[in-house]
Enzyme design. Structure first.
Site, PDB file in Angstrom:
ATOM      1  N   CYS A   2      40.344  31.705 -29.416  1.00  9.77           N
ATOM      2  CA  CYS A   2      40.453  32.534 -30.620  1.00  9.77           C
ATOM      3  C   CYS A   2      39.147  32.579 -31.399  1.00  9.77           C
ATOM      4  O   CYS A   2      38.375  31.626 -31.403  1.00  9.77           O
ATOM      5  CB  CYS A   2      41.529  31.971 -31.530  1.00  9.77           C
ATOM      6  SG  CYS A   2      43.125  31.861 -30.757  1.00  9.77           S
ATOM      7  N   ARG A  27      34.165  34.900 -26.204  1.00 13.46           N
ATOM      8  CA  ARG A  27      34.931  33.651 -26.215  1.00 13.46           C
ATOM      9  C   ARG A  27      36.187  33.751 -25.348  1.00 13.46           C
ATOM     10  O   ARG A  27      36.766  32.723 -24.988  1.00 13.46           O
ATOM     11  CB  ARG A  27      35.355  33.316 -27.652  1.00 13.46           C
ATOM     12  CG  ARG A  27      34.194  32.998 -28.562  1.00 13.46           C
ATOM     13  CD  ARG A  27      34.621  33.007 -30.014  1.00 13.46           C
ATOM     14  NE  ARG A  27      35.518  31.929 -30.344  1.00 13.46           N
ATOM     15  CZ  ARG A  27      35.151  30.788 -30.913  1.00 13.46           C
ATOM     16  NH1 ARG A  27      33.902  30.592 -31.229  1.00 13.46           N
ATOM     17  NH2 ARG A  27      36.028  29.864 -31.193  1.00 13.46           N
ATOM     18  N   TRP A  74      43.642  34.184 -28.379  1.00 13.08           N
ATOM     19  CA  TRP A  74      43.843  33.705 -27.011  1.00 13.08           C
ATOM     20  C   TRP A  74      45.142  32.905 -27.064  1.00 13.08           C
ATOM     21  O   TRP A  74      45.185  31.836 -27.664  1.00 13.08           O
ATOM     22  CB  TRP A  74      42.659  32.840 -26.597  1.00 13.08           C
ATOM     23  CG  TRP A  74      42.632  32.435 -25.160  1.00 13.08           C
ATOM     24  CD1 TRP A  74      42.260  33.193 -24.094  1.00 13.08           C
ATOM     25  CD2 TRP A  74      42.965  31.143 -24.625  1.00 13.08           C
ATOM     26  NE1 TRP A  74      42.346  32.474 -22.940  1.00 13.08           N
ATOM     27  CE2 TRP A  74      42.777  31.209 -23.228  1.00 13.08           C
ATOM     28  CE3 TRP A  74      43.412  29.944 -25.173  1.00 13.08           C
ATOM     29  CZ2 TRP A  74      43.010  30.129 -22.391  1.00 13.08           C
ATOM     30  CZ3 TRP A  74      43.645  28.857 -24.338  1.00 13.08           C
ATOM     31  CH2 TRP A  74      43.443  28.964 -22.960  1.00 13.08           C
ATOM     32  N   ASN A 100      42.729  29.714 -36.218  1.00 16.37           N
ATOM     33  CA  ASN A 100      42.378  29.112 -34.923  1.00 16.37           C
ATOM     34  C   ASN A 100      42.888  27.688 -34.932  1.00 16.37           C
ATOM     35  O   ASN A 100      42.758  26.995 -35.951  1.00 16.37           O
ATOM     36  CB  ASN A 100      40.853  29.045 -34.727  1.00 16.37           C
ATOM     37  CG  ASN A 100      40.248  30.383 -34.423  1.00 16.37           C
ATOM     38  OD1 ASN A 100      40.946  31.384 -34.357  1.00 16.37           O
ATOM     39  ND2 ASN A 100      38.931  30.401 -34.250  1.00 16.37           N
ATOM     40  N   GLY A 101      43.395  27.225 -33.802  1.00 15.02           N
ATOM     41  CA  GLY A 101      43.880  25.840 -33.738  1.00 15.02           C
ATOM     42  C   GLY A 101      45.371  25.819 -33.464  1.00 15.02           C
ATOM     43  O   GLY A 101      45.954  26.827 -33.039  1.00 15.02           O
ATOM     44  N   GLU A 477      30.574  22.193  -8.582  1.00 12.84           N
ATOM     45  CA  GLU A 477      30.275  23.194  -9.611  1.00 12.84           C
ATOM     46  C   GLU A 477      30.242  24.607  -9.014  1.00 12.84           C
ATOM     47  O   GLU A 477      30.719  25.557  -9.633  1.00 12.84           O
ATOM     48  CB  GLU A 477      28.952  22.835 -10.314  1.00 12.84           C
ATOM     49  CG  GLU A 477      28.408  23.868 -11.277  1.00 12.84           C
ATOM     50  CD  GLU A 477      29.357  24.274 -12.419  1.00 12.84           C
ATOM     51  OE1 GLU A 477      30.437  23.692 -12.578  1.00 12.84           O
ATOM     52  OE2 GLU A 477      29.009  25.235 -13.130  1.00 12.84           O
ATOM     53  N   LYS A 481      32.659  27.762 -10.007  1.00 14.79           N
ATOM     54  CA  LYS A 481      32.178  29.115 -10.325  1.00 14.79           C
ATOM     55  C   LYS A 481      32.932  30.152  -9.492  1.00 14.79           C
ATOM     56  O   LYS A 481      33.357  31.177 -10.003  1.00 14.79           O
ATOM     57  CB  LYS A 481      30.668  29.267 -10.042  1.00 14.79           C
ATOM     58  CG  LYS A 481      29.736  28.483 -10.923  1.00 14.79           C
ATOM     59  CD  LYS A 481      29.589  29.020 -12.323  1.00 14.79           C
ATOM     60  CE  LYS A 481      30.599  28.481 -13.270  1.00 14.79           C
ATOM     61  NZ  LYS A 481      30.372  27.248 -13.948  1.00 14.79           N
ATOM     62  N   GLU A 484      36.402  30.577 -10.746  1.00 16.05           N
ATOM     63  CA  GLU A 484      36.469  31.233 -12.056  1.00 16.05           C
ATOM     64  C   GLU A 484      36.217  32.739 -11.963  1.00 16.05           C
ATOM     65  O   GLU A 484      36.925  33.524 -12.580  1.00 16.05           O
ATOM     66  CB  GLU A 484      35.399  30.650 -12.987  1.00 16.05           C
ATOM     67  CG  GLU A 484      35.669  29.235 -13.436  1.00 16.05           C
ATOM     68  CD  GLU A 484      34.541  28.699 -14.286  1.00 16.05           C
ATOM     69  OE1 GLU A 484      33.409  28.553 -13.787  1.00 16.05           O
ATOM     70  OE2 GLU A 484      34.768  28.426 -15.457  1.00 16.05           O
ATOM     71  N   HIS A 500      38.931  11.899   5.771  1.00 13.72           N
ATOM     72  CA  HIS A 500      39.986  10.964   5.358  1.00 13.72           C
ATOM     73  C   HIS A 500      41.270  11.686   4.972  1.00 13.72           C
ATOM     74  O   HIS A 500      42.042  11.183   4.166  1.00 13.72           O
ATOM     75  CB  HIS A 500      39.485  10.081   4.212  1.00 13.72           C
ATOM     76  CG  HIS A 500      38.322   9.232   4.621  1.00 13.72           C
ATOM     77  ND1 HIS A 500      38.458   8.065   5.340  1.00 13.72           N
ATOM     78  CD2 HIS A 500      36.983   9.413   4.460  1.00 13.72           C
ATOM     79  CE1 HIS A 500      37.267   7.549   5.589  1.00 13.72           C
ATOM     80  NE2 HIS A 500      36.352   8.345   5.068  1.00 13.72           N
ATOM     81  N   LYS A 602      35.838  30.935 -23.614  1.00 18.53           N
ATOM     82  CA  LYS A 602      34.505  30.324 -23.641  1.00 18.53           C
ATOM     83  C   LYS A 602      34.550  28.920 -24.210  1.00 18.53           C
ATOM     84  O   LYS A 602      33.890  28.012 -23.725  1.00 18.53           O
ATOM     85  CB  LYS A 602      33.558  31.200 -24.474  1.00 18.53           C
ATOM     86  CG  LYS A 602      32.128  30.685 -24.533  1.00 18.53           C
ATOM     87  CD  LYS A 602      31.465  30.772 -23.172  1.00 18.53           C
ATOM     88  CE  LYS A 602      30.092  30.153 -23.140  1.00 18.53           C
ATOM     89  NZ  LYS A 602      29.695  29.835 -21.747  1.00 18.53           N
TER      90      LYS A 602
HETATM   91  C1  F6R Z   1      33.072  26.652 -16.701  1.00 20.05           C
HETATM   92  C2  F6R Z   1      33.047  26.368 -18.121  1.00 20.05           C
HETATM   93  C3  F6R Z   1      33.949  25.302 -18.647  1.00 20.05           C
HETATM   94  C4  F6R Z   1      33.220  24.488 -19.725  1.00 20.05           C
HETATM   95  C5  F6R Z   1      34.175  23.481 -20.364  1.00 20.05           C
HETATM   96  C6  F6R Z   1      33.486  22.662 -21.438  1.00 20.05           C
HETATM   97  O1  F6R Z   1      32.210  27.689 -16.348  1.00 20.05           O
HETATM   98  O2  F6R Z   1      32.343  26.991 -18.861  1.00 20.05           O
HETATM   99  O3  F6R Z   1      34.421  24.477 -17.634  1.00 20.05           O
HETATM  100  O4  F6R Z   1      32.126  23.837 -19.161  1.00 20.05           O
HETATM  101  O5  F6R Z   1      35.255  24.159 -20.949  1.00 20.05           O
HETATM  102  O6  F6R Z   1      33.026  23.480 -22.469  1.00 20.05           O
HETATM  103  P1  F6R Z   1      31.868  23.022 -23.441  1.00 20.05           P
HETATM  104  O7  F6R Z   1      30.617  22.929 -22.644  1.00 20.05           O
HETATM  105  O8  F6R Z   1      31.797  24.074 -24.499  1.00 20.05           O
HETATM  106  O9  F6R Z   1      32.285  21.681 -23.976  1.00 20.05           O
END
Ligand code: F6R
Length: 607
Positions: A2, A27, A74, A100-101, A477, A481, A484, A500, A602
């Site tokens: 949000c 976001r 969101w 928000n929250g 990682e 990606k 995602e 294993h 985000k």
């Molecule tokens: C993946 C991604 C998330 C953030 C995670 C932590 O591409 O962006 O996995 O890395 O939500 O977010 P921050 O870095 O804002 O604490």
């Protein structure tokens, strides 16, 4: 996640209000809305969908006024529906609220309000706030400010809340507890935002509210007070160094590609972080009983990369901890050192872990991107990674900058622990300093090869992503990606772990992507090749990222990306850049919305 914005001005705010929530789109959100106060009272317009579409459908342009708040939602409590979108109104429609929250006690509050005769339209936890304020005024005779503050007192949970009322034009009331809220200070016009991007195109002067504070903002002034007792608080202005251009696409089709390309600069920024800041972290590590590097999602993988570099370069054991499990899995105590890693500095899970570490008496630090964020203010010491705005929902440039920061810490820790000499430090720094150019050369010269590999592989959607040593977090990682942005099932795991159990999955339908270390890393190179052979022996299909001429010609691989040879010290980061670019091209080949993938936000500020 949000987003909140607000504008109060001597002139019509409607256009700026719409722009401000467009600047929060990155976001991640599913619905949006505005509330504008004018001679007709409070006008609320909202719906599900993107800001431009909702603005058109709901005719945002038909409403004008000098005071407004806006929101991107969101969904957490209640489905994605028009009534559940913010702002939420009180029964009479004068008071409008954005939140928000999460309000944990919303059901109890709602029951009381229903008994008092209020009626509700949405399924959200947030709507109670508008009714509590209305109740405070109508049943308890409070003025608007007192009713707002008394509502905040009643809430159990986390919040950033903003409110306007048709009876009090020209003022935005806002307050926070464990969810960020910032005032933007302009000329004859002030703003609020859940982050700087809400108002960065209008002003760079910001006042960051702390937990337990609320503010009354008009076009000419703002006052900040404590929620607890109403005492005034004098706040300093933070000048934001980012600008709007830095947050725009700059000729790239997507923010993700732009941000991948920015990594040469953002890694260079890390090399500019003053040495004493890095040394302070390294020295605190060596003084600690246990060292924990805490992140979640991508930042957990940054932490894992840090763990491997600290082990190999400094002989230091630092445990990467996924912050969402920190309380349950790690007995953090006094004498320990906890370093949180976060882009936003607002991630619920990492803040929870950090608060737990503080409560138990551990020393804390953070590697953070967003200036003034909650984590940066919570910890004993902070390194600002200086990566600039990352707009794409998925993290790329922030991650490699965090990794480069941890590599610098590992080098300093190596000197302090006497695992490496000053001459070796100089040599390793020289390699690290060659990384920005290696990244830009790679992106300039090899993007076409990455694109072709992605085109060939995009239709296969069941994958194992395998790596050994520090190439294991690189595999993790890259798999994240791909999940995602391409929505492929990609399971990351250590290449040695495969045999294993998971090897039972190998058949003609599942593919393996292997991240092969440089040949110079003799031991793990050999072991990684063994894993490839084991897969091939069972009829599996293997594609690989590698830099080995002999492997390229071996006939072992079904598909491959051969990277340029670089020093093994920096090769993992270069391979990760290749992995990011690969995931981008797979996703664009499949026509995915790479900058705003489905279901992602985000900054994940909820549990
Ligand atoms: C993946 C991604 C998330 C953030 C995670 C932590 O591409 O962006 O996995 O890395 O939500 O977010 P921050 O870095 O804002 O604490």
């Amino acid at each position: 996640m949000c987003g909140i914005s607000g504008v109060v001005s001597a002139e019509d705010v409607s256009l700026k209000l719409k722009d401000s929530i467009r600047n929060l789109e990155y976001r991640g959100y599913d619905s949006c809305g505005i509330a504008i106060v004018n001679g007709a009272g409070t006008v609320v317009k909202k719906n599900i969908g993107y800001v431009n579409d909702v603005a058109e459908k709901e005719a945002f342009s038909d409403v004008s006024g000098l005071t407004g708040i806006a929101h991107t939602r969101w969904a957490t409590h209640g489905r994605v529906t028009k009534p559940n979108a913010h702002p939420h109104s009180c029964c009479e429609g004068k008071i409008a609220v954005v939140h928000n929250g999460i309000i944990n006690n919303h059901l109890k509050l709602k029951k009381e309000l229903l008994q008092a005769g209020h009626s509700f339209i949405s399924e959200t936890d947030s709507e109670v706030v508008a009714h509590i304020i209305e109740d405070g005024i109508k049943r308890h005779g409070l003025d608007l400010e007192d009713a707002f503050v008394s509502a905040l007192h009643k809430l159990d949970g986390t919040f950033a809340i903003a409110m306007v009322s048709g009876d009090t034009p020209g003022k935005i009331f806002c307050g926070r507890h464990e969810s960020p809220l910032i005032i933007g200070v302009g000329e004859n016009e002030n703003y609020i935002g859940s982050d700087f991007n809400a108002f960065i195109e209008f002003t760079k002067n910001a006042v960051v509210l702390d937990d337990g504070e609320y503010a009354v903002v008009s076009n000419e002034s703002y006052s900040v007070k404590k929620i607890k007792d109403g005492d005034y608080i004098s706040k300093s202005i933070t000048v934001i160094e980012w600008d709007k251009e830095m947050a725009q696409k700059g000729g790239f089709p997507h923010y993700m590609l732009k941000e991948i390309h920015e990594q040469s600069d953002t890694i260079s920024n890390v090399l500019e972080i003053p040495e004493p800041e890095i040394k302070a972290i390294a020295s605190a590590m060596l003084d600690a009983d246990n060292i924990y590097l805490m992140g979640v999602g991508t930042t957990y993988y940054s932490a894992l990369v840090g763990q491997y570099y600290l082990a190999s370069t400094a002989g230091v054991m630092a445990y990467a901890v996924s912050s969402d499990e920190a309380l349950e899995a790690v007995p953090i105590k006094k004498g320990d050192y906890v370093i949180a890693i976060s882009q936003s500095g607002e991630t619920y899970d990492t803040l929870r872990g950090l608060r737990y570490a503080k409560k138990n008496g551990a020393k804390t630090a953070a590697i953070v991107n967003v200036v003034g964020s909650s984590m940066s203010r919570l910890v004993d010491s902070v390194i600002m990674q200086g990566t600039g705005p990352e707009i794409c929902v998925v993290s790329t440039k922030v991650a490699t900058a965090q990794m480069a920061t941890l590599i610098r810490v590992a080098i300093e820790a190596g000197v302090l622990s006497k695992k490496i000499t000053l001459a070796k430090k100089k040599e390793l720094l020289k390699h690290l300093k060659s990384l920005p150019k290696a990244v830009s050369d790679f992106l300039n010269e090899h993007s076409g090869f990455v694109h072709s590999l992605a085109n060939r592989q995009a239709d296969y959607d069941r994958w194992l992503y395998l790596g050994r040593g520090v190439y294991y977090p690189v595999a993790l990682e890259t798999a994240l990606k791909v999940k995602e942005v391409a929505y492929h099932h990609a399971e990351g795991m250590p290449a040695g772990f495969l045999k294993h159990g998971t090897i039972a999955l190998i058949d003609e339908k599942i593919r393996s992507m292997v991240f092969v270390p440089p040949v110079a890393e003799k031991e793990i190179y050999k072991l990684t090749i063994s894993a490839i052979e084991e897969i091939k022996a069972r009829g599996g299909t293997v594609a690989a990222f590698h830099s080995s001429d002999s492997l390229a010609k071996s006939g072992l691989l079904d598909d491959q990306l051969q990277l340029p040879k670089t020093n093994p010290f920096i090769a993992p980061i270069l391979m990760l850049v290749a992995g990011q670019l690969y995931s981008y091209f797979v996703a664009t080949t499949l026509g995915r919305n790479v900058d705003k993938p489905r279901a992602l936000a985000k900054s994940v500020t909820v549990a």
